[in-house]
Design a protein around this motif. Structure first.
Motif, PDB file in Angstrom:
ATOM      1  N   GLN A 184      36.190  40.025  47.619  1.00  0.00           N
ATOM      2  CA  GLN A 184      35.842  39.612  48.293  1.00  0.00           C
ATOM      3  C   GLN A 184      34.901  40.550  48.869  1.00  0.00           C
ATOM      4  O   GLN A 184      34.844  41.203  50.282  1.00  0.00           O
ATOM      5  N   GLY A 185      33.145  39.892  48.922  1.00  0.00           N
ATOM      6  CA  GLY A 185      31.920  40.751  50.112  1.00  0.00           C
ATOM      7  C   GLY A 185      31.272  39.809  51.375  1.00  0.00           C
ATOM      8  O   GLY A 185      31.602  38.544  51.223  1.00  0.00           O
ATOM      9  N   VAL A 186      31.106  40.315  52.259  1.00  0.00           N
ATOM     10  CA  VAL A 186      31.605  39.324  53.947  1.00  0.00           C
ATOM     11  C   VAL A 186      30.194  40.019  54.081  1.00  0.00           C
ATOM     12  O   VAL A 186      30.386  41.369  54.449  1.00  0.00           O
ATOM     13  N   ASN A 187      29.274  38.942  54.713  1.00  0.00           N
ATOM     14  CA  ASN A 187      28.663  39.712  55.988  1.00  0.00           C
ATOM     15  C   ASN A 187      28.047  38.146  56.708  1.00  0.00           C
ATOM     16  O   ASN A 187      28.764  37.349  56.134  1.00  0.00           O
ATOM     17  N   ASN A 188      26.989  38.660  57.792  1.00  0.00           N
ATOM     18  CA  ASN A 188      26.559  37.644  58.346  1.00  0.00           C
ATOM     19  C   ASN A 188      26.295  35.981  58.073  1.00  0.00           C
ATOM     20  O   ASN A 188      25.896  35.134  58.757  1.00  0.00           O
ATOM     21  N   GLU A 189      25.863  36.894  56.132  1.00  0.00           N
ATOM     22  CA  GLU A 189      24.876  35.779  55.833  1.00  0.00           C
ATOM     23  C   GLU A 189      26.082  34.472  54.929  1.00  0.00           C
ATOM     24  O   GLU A 189      25.759  32.904  54.504  1.00  0.00           O
ATOM     25  N   GLY A 190      27.191  35.176  55.062  1.00  0.00           N
ATOM     26  CA  GLY A 190      28.118  34.243  54.294  1.00  0.00           C
ATOM     27  C   GLY A 190      29.056  34.646  53.110  1.00  0.00           C
ATOM     28  O   GLY A 190      29.136  36.411  53.345  1.00  0.00           O
ATOM     29  N   VAL A 191      30.437  34.578  52.527  1.00  0.00           N
ATOM     30  CA  VAL A 191      30.823  35.405  51.718  1.00  0.00           C
ATOM     31  C   VAL A 191      30.770  34.733  50.457  1.00  0.00           C
ATOM     32  O   VAL A 191      30.526  33.603  49.850  1.00  0.00           O
ATOM     33  N   THR A 192      30.796  36.691  49.199  1.00  0.00           N
ATOM     34  CA  THR A 192      30.970  35.750  48.010  1.00  0.00           C
ATOM     35  C   THR A 192      32.174  35.952  47.418  1.00  0.00           C
ATOM     36  O   THR A 192      32.627  37.848  47.733  1.00  0.00           O
ATOM     37  N   GLU A 193      33.087  36.215  46.490  1.00  0.00           N
ATOM     38  CA  GLU A 193      33.795  35.894  45.922  1.00  0.00           C
ATOM     39  C   GLU A 193      33.855  36.190  43.946  1.00  0.00           C
ATOM     40  O   GLU A 193      33.318  35.513  43.619  1.00  0.00           O
ATOM     41  N   VAL A 194      34.362  37.531  43.548  1.00  0.00           N
ATOM     42  CA  VAL A 194      34.562  37.843  42.096  1.00  0.00           C
ATOM     43  C   VAL A 194      35.771  38.111  41.910  1.00  0.00           C
ATOM     44  O   VAL A 194      36.412  38.885  42.101  1.00  0.00           O
ATOM     45  N   LYS A 195      36.028  37.425  40.801  1.00  0.00           N
ATOM     46  CA  LYS A 195      37.658  37.562  40.034  1.00  0.00           C
ATOM     47  C   LYS A 195      37.709  38.550  38.758  1.00  0.00           C
ATOM     48  O   LYS A 195      37.271  38.355  37.874  1.00  0.00           O
ATOM     49  N   VAL A 196      38.720  38.791  38.814  1.00  0.00           N
ATOM     50  CA  VAL A 196      38.876  40.129  37.939  1.00  0.00           C
ATOM     51  C   VAL A 196      40.374  39.538  37.360  1.00  0.00           C
ATOM     52  O   VAL A 196      41.182  39.492  37.834  1.00  0.00           O
ATOM     53  N   GLU A 197      40.547  38.595  36.076  1.00  0.00           N
ATOM     54  CA  GLU A 197      42.004  38.753  35.101  1.00  0.00           C
ATOM     55  C   GLU A 197      42.600  40.109  34.485  1.00  0.00           C
ATOM     56  O   GLU A 197      42.016  40.604  33.454  1.00  0.00           O
ATOM     57  N   ILE A 198      44.058  40.509  34.913  1.00  0.00           N
ATOM     58  CA  ILE A 198      44.126  41.596  34.329  1.00  0.00           C
ATOM     59  C   ILE A 198      45.140  41.233  33.866  1.00  0.00           C
ATOM     60  O   ILE A 198      46.440  40.574  34.371  1.00  0.00           O
ATOM     61  N   ILE A 199      45.421  41.381  32.564  1.00  0.00           N
ATOM     62  CA  ILE A 199      47.084  41.269  31.758  1.00  0.00           C
ATOM     63  C   ILE A 199      47.587  42.549  30.509  1.00  0.00           C
ATOM     64  O   ILE A 199      46.976  43.361  30.599  1.00  0.00           O
ATOM     65  N   VAL A 200      48.754  42.468  31.918  1.00  0.00           N
ATOM     66  CA  VAL A 200      49.481  43.848  30.864  1.00  0.00           C
ATOM     67  C   VAL A 200      50.759  43.247  30.206  1.00  0.00           C
ATOM     68  O   VAL A 200      51.177  42.338  29.837  1.00  0.00           O
ATOM     69  N   GLU A 201      50.279  44.053  28.440  1.00  0.00           N
ATOM     70  CA  GLU A 201      51.035  43.964  27.602  1.00  0.00           C
ATOM     71  C   GLU A 201      51.883  44.967  27.287  1.00  0.00           C
ATOM     72  O   GLU A 201      51.570  45.650  27.759  1.00  0.00           O
ATOM     73  N   GLY A 202      52.956  44.478  27.221  1.00  0.00           N
ATOM     74  CA  GLY A 202      54.685  44.946  27.366  1.00  0.00           C
ATOM     75  C   GLY A 202      54.259  46.070  26.075  1.00  0.00           C
ATOM     76  O   GLY A 202      53.925  46.024  25.144  1.00  0.00           O
ATOM     77  N   GLY A 203      55.140  47.276  26.790  1.00  0.00           N
ATOM     78  CA  GLY A 203      56.036  48.642  25.827  1.00  0.00           C
ATOM     79  C   GLY A 203      57.132  48.448  25.593  1.00  0.00           C
ATOM     80  O   GLY A 203      58.380  47.858  27.150  1.00  0.00           O
ATOM     81  N   LEU A 204      58.048  48.984  25.036  1.00  0.00           N
ATOM     82  CA  LEU A 204      59.657  48.815  24.664  1.00  0.00           C
ATOM     83  C   LEU A 204      59.808  48.122  25.175  1.00  0.00           C
ATOM     84  O   LEU A 204      60.683  48.268  25.445  1.00  0.00           O
TER      85      LEU A 204
END
Length: 381
Positions: A184-204
């Motif tokens: 999330q980026g915030v300043n006096n002019e507004g708020v912007t959010e960017v998302k990232v999905e992380i998928i952890v593939e298992g071992g063992l």
């Protein structure tokens, strides 16, 4: 040839004047606007002198003016129309008079809401135990503040920040770290959010849980299904829970699918799918918001007044916002003269008359539906 002292003094004055450059001023010297607003600068000679030749405007390093720059008659007024972030910087004005040419500088500051980007952008598929990092950068004026959080949680995550880059890191990522993360980026002019999905593939053979949808918005009274799948060896056992609350009593779980029957607004919240086997566990999350049509009442629903009294009836509505209120008089095409309603649902008449008696109807509406309530007004002398 002999020259008189008077002639020498005159020549000296003319030489002095000819050697002076024109004094140029710009007003205002500095302007600060929001993105999309306009700014104007006026270039002129001191003392109100008229310029000789054209007035010229340039950007720093002698660059041409941007395509949204407009010049007024004679070039004295420079207007930056619907300013963009790239318009920020210095603007130089050059003007001349009989004494020579001079210049002055104006500074334009353009404020704008944060623009956020992630590196890498995702979604990221990583192996359990791998080191993982995601960098978040933002532009904006004023300079934005950057923070990270996990979707469905309000807790700010511990990250590192250097050179205007905010980085989230996992030295050795685990299946339970799978999920959606938000910078999330915030300043006096507004708020912007960017998302990232992380998928952890298992071992063992460790479990890795995933859900069909991480966010859903549903209407009150509907049936909702949330599907969870999990990989792992041996096959993980899947269970469902709700953050900080028990699951709704009208629920069933079968083959990893959670079914909620006739949901209500109290069922909003974060639902957690947990996959477990002998090698560990993994969680996936679904954020559900339940929206509802308005439920409307009038307070009071009956009022007795005498002519000349003031009338105030409040229409109340519970439901998903925003809610719009509209008053009418049953059996009439319009409200009586002198009556008006407010945006928050009040019906007001400063001085009632006998003819104002009747039944008044309030209709509350949102994007889901509408409902109505009645108020009876009795006026007797």
């Amino acid at each position: 040839m002999d020259l008189s002292p008077g002639v020498l003094i005159l020549c000296s004055l003319l030489a002095s004047v000819a050697g002076q450059a024109a004094v140029v001023t710009v007003e205002p010297r500095t302007a600060t606007v929001r993105q999309g607003e306009s700014a104007s600068f006026r270039c002129q000679l001191s003392g109100g002198a008229q310029p000789v030749g054209p007035i010229e405007w340039k950007r720093s390093n002698n660059q041409a003016l941007p395509d949204n720059a407009k010049l007024g008659p004679g070039g004295s007024v420079l207007t930056i129309v619907s300013a963009r972030p790239a318009n920020q910087g210095q603007y130089h004005c050059k003007a001349g008079s009989s004494a020579g040419r001079g210049s002055a500088t104006a500074l334009l500051n353009v404020k704008f809401a944060p623009k956020v980007r992630l590196t890498p952008a995702g979604p990221l598929r990583v192996r359990m135990g791998d080191p993982v990092s995601v960098e978040c950068r933002a532009t904006g004026r004023p300079r934005p503040k950057l923070t990270w959080k996990r979707q469905g949680s309000t807790l700010q995550l511990v990250t590192s920040e250097a050179n205007d880059v905010n980085t989230i890191r996992w030295p050795a990522i685990h299946p339970e770290d799978s999920g959606v993360y938000i910078c999330q980026g915030v300043n006096n002019e507004g708020v912007t959010e960017v998302k990232v999905e992380i998928i952890v593939e298992g071992g063992l053979g460790a479990p890795v849980a995933s859900v069909g949808a991480t966010e859903m918005t549903v209407v009150e009274g509907h049936t909702v299904t949330m599907e969870c799948q999990a990989s792992g060896s041996p096959p993980p056992v899947i269970t469902w829970s709700k953050l900080r609350a028990p699951l709704p009593w009208k629920h069933t779980v079968a083959n990893g699918v959670l079914t909620l029957t006739s949901v209500g607004r109290q069922d909003s919240g974060q639902y957690i799918c947990n996959a477990t086997n002998m090698h560990g566990y993994s969680e996936a999350y679904v954020q559900m918001e339940v929206e509802s049509p308005p439920y409307t009442t009038c307070l009071p629903d009956q009022v007795r007044l005498q002519p000349g009294d003031s009338l105030s009836v409040q229409c109340l509505a519970h439901g998903s916002h925003p809610i719009r209120f509209e008053w009418s008089r049953v059996g009439r095409t319009s409200l009586p003269a002198g009556a008006h309603s407010t945006r928050d649902g009040q019906l007001l008449i400063a001085h009632v008359k006998l003819g104002d008696s009747g039944t008044y109807k309030c209709v509350a509406t949102n994007h889901i539906g509408s409902s109505e309530a009645l108020a009876k007004v009795i006026i007797k002398a």
